[in-house]
Design an enzyme around this catalytic site. Structure first.
Site, mmCIF file in Angstrom:
data_model
loop_
_atom_site.group_PDB
_atom_site.id
_atom_site.type_symbol
_atom_site.label_atom_id
_atom_site.label_comp_id
_atom_site.label_asym_id
_atom_site.label_seq_id
_atom_site.Cartn_x
_atom_site.Cartn_y
_atom_site.Cartn_z
ATOM 1 N N HIS A 1 -7.784 -3.500 9.393
ATOM 2 C CA HIS A 1 -9.008 -4.177 8.953
ATOM 3 C C HIS A 1 -9.963 -4.383 10.138
ATOM 4 O O HIS A 1 -10.172 -5.529 10.567
ATOM 5 C CB HIS A 1 -8.663 -5.539 8.337
ATOM 6 C CG HIS A 1 -7.744 -5.500 7.143
ATOM 7 N ND1 HIS A 1 -7.110 -6.620 6.637
ATOM 8 C CD2 HIS A 1 -7.368 -4.473 6.339
ATOM 9 C CE1 HIS A 1 -6.379 -6.295 5.577
ATOM 10 N NE2 HIS A 1 -6.506 -4.982 5.382
ATOM 11 N N HIS B 1 -3.167 1.803 8.298
ATOM 12 C CA HIS B 1 -4.234 1.076 7.604
ATOM 13 C C HIS B 1 -4.453 -0.244 8.331
ATOM 14 O O HIS B 1 -3.486 -0.958 8.629
ATOM 15 C CB HIS B 1 -3.847 0.827 6.140
ATOM 16 C CG HIS B 1 -4.650 -0.254 5.501
ATOM 17 N ND1 HIS B 1 -6.025 -0.194 5.403
ATOM 18 C CD2 HIS B 1 -4.290 -1.441 4.944
ATOM 19 C CE1 HIS B 1 -6.464 -1.291 4.817
ATOM 20 N NE2 HIS B 1 -5.439 -2.074 4.534
ATOM 21 N N HIS C 1 -12.889 -3.483 2.702
ATOM 22 C CA HIS C 1 -11.468 -3.744 2.896
ATOM 23 C C HIS C 1 -10.977 -3.311 4.284
ATOM 24 O O HIS C 1 -10.509 -4.148 5.047
ATOM 25 C CB HIS C 1 -10.673 -3.046 1.775
ATOM 26 C CG HIS C 1 -9.188 -3.232 1.873
ATOM 27 N ND1 HIS C 1 -8.325 -2.885 0.865
ATOM 28 C CD2 HIS C 1 -8.397 -3.703 2.871
ATOM 29 C CE1 HIS C 1 -7.087 -3.164 1.227
ATOM 30 N NE2 HIS C 1 -7.105 -3.651 2.450
ATOM 31 N N GLU D 1 0.826 -1.216 0.000
ATOM 32 C CA GLU D 1 0.000 0.000 0.000
ATOM 33 C C GLU D 1 0.860 1.267 0.000
ATOM 34 O O GLU D 1 0.363 2.353 0.305
ATOM 35 C CB GLU D 1 -0.951 0.022 1.218
ATOM 36 C CG GLU D 1 -1.922 -1.135 1.306
ATOM 37 C CD GLU D 1 -3.043 -1.113 0.247
ATOM 38 O OE1 GLU D 1 -3.037 -0.215 -0.617
ATOM 39 O OE2 GLU D 1 -3.891 -2.018 0.282
HETATM 40 P P1 13P Z 1 0.986 -5.552 2.961
HETATM 41 O O1 13P Z 1 1.359 -6.844 3.631
HETATM 42 O O2 13P Z 1 1.609 -5.409 1.594
HETATM 43 O O3 13P Z 1 1.272 -4.373 3.870
HETATM 44 O O4 13P Z 1 -0.583 -5.577 2.680
HETATM 45 C C1 13P Z 1 -1.528 -5.742 3.695
HETATM 46 C C2 13P Z 1 -2.822 -5.072 3.392
HETATM 47 O O5 13P Z 1 -3.607 -4.883 4.295
HETATM 48 C C3 13P Z 1 -3.125 -4.635 2.004
HETATM 49 O O6 13P Z 1 -4.214 -3.775 1.988
HETATM 50 ZN ZN ZN Z 2 -5.543 -3.978 3.742
#
Ligand code: 13P
Ligand code: ZN
Length: 267
Positions: free
Chosen positions: A144, A142, A214, A119
């Site tokens: 989830h 970022h 996401h 990202e």
């Molecule tokens: P990375 O392992 O490349 O950081 O990706 C994780 C992710 O949450 C992608 O949106």
């Molecule tokens: Zn992600």
């Protein structure tokens, strides 16, 4: 080989703070496998030795235009790396990168050739926005969060500020400590330049952005502030889900009550 953190207490603190937050993300259940990423702008800690340090990998294309980030340095989670591993060993699961003077390429300078998060286009585009606007923000997170991602599967929640109003109304803290609410970015391919562009479009109005189906992205002065905003929004989402699972639609604070918080906290 000596770590870049040696003799740089400011940089060490940033990396240790990031590792602590990575542990929180795992504990909260928001970081399955390699889910989520963190980058922190550490340019202020880059001394002459770091500026002149030979690259251990790269140069690689950043893939985005970053006119304000020439010569900047970032600590980044590695792609495919787990938050729970980064929490224990941040320099084996993340890297320090240095951008070229035109911001179009980057090199990994420490401690190991750990390739930065997929990202990176979104993260660097957000850092570019933050430097250009002079808001003093250094951290991008970022993750989830389960309930927020679940809510993003309901089209009825995705209209402008619909989720913001709902989440604000669940508990006073969310109105007070996430005062700009939650922007929404329609589903885009993870790691894409389109996701980066759509995210930056939201940053004029919001510090936290929901990536449909996401996750969320938060920007703040430091990584703890970014985590706290997501944590607060996630708490509201959990209260909503809890009420629904008890069989009722939560009443929500009234507009008058939310406006009262706004006045009380000078928001
Ligand atoms: P990375 O392992 O490349 O950081 O990706 C994780 C992710 O949450 C992608 O949106
Ligand atoms: Zn992600």
């Amino acid at each position: 080989m000596k770590s870049v953190l040696e003799g740089r207490p400011g940089l060490r603190r940033i990396v240790e703070d990031t590792a602590e937050v990575a542990g929180f993300l795992w504990q909260r259940g928001w970081a399955e496998r390699n889910g989520g990423n963190i980058t922190v702008n550490v340019t202020e800690y880059a001394d002459e030795e770091m500026r002149m340090a030979p690259a251990i990998a790269g140069p690689f294309d950043t893939g985005v235009d970053l006119p304000h980030l020439g010569g900047a340095f970032f600590y980044c989670k590695g792609t495919g790396r787990r938050m729970r591993d980064l929490a224990r060993n941040p320099m084996a699961n993340g890297a320090v990168i240095r951008l070229s003077e035109d911001g179009r390429r980057y090199e990994i300078i420490a401690d190991e050739p750990v390739v930065p998060t997929s990202e990176l286009p979104s993260h660097l585009s957000m850092h570019e926005f933050m430097i250009a606007s002079g808001n003093g923000y250094r951290a991008v997170l970022h993750t989830h969060p389960t309930d927020l991602v679940a809510m993003s599967h309901n089209p009825a929640f995705l209209g402008k500020d619909v989720l913001t109003e709902l989440l604000w109304s669940m508990i006073p803290e969310t109105r007070a400590f996430c005062p700009k609410g939650l922007g929404v970015v329609p589903y885009c391919l993870p790691g894409s330049v389109e996701l980066a562009e759509r995210t930056v479009e939201q940053l004029g109005g919001y510090d936290v952005v929901l990536w449909e189906k996401h996750g969320v992205c938060a920007v703040a002065e430091d990584i703890f502030e970014a985590f706290d905003m997501v944590d607060t929004l996630a708490k509201s989402a959990e209260i909503y889900r809890s009420a629904r699972s008890m069989g009722f639609v939560p009443d929500g604070m009234s507009r008058e009550q939310m406006d009262e918080i706004k006045r009380a906290f000078n928001l």
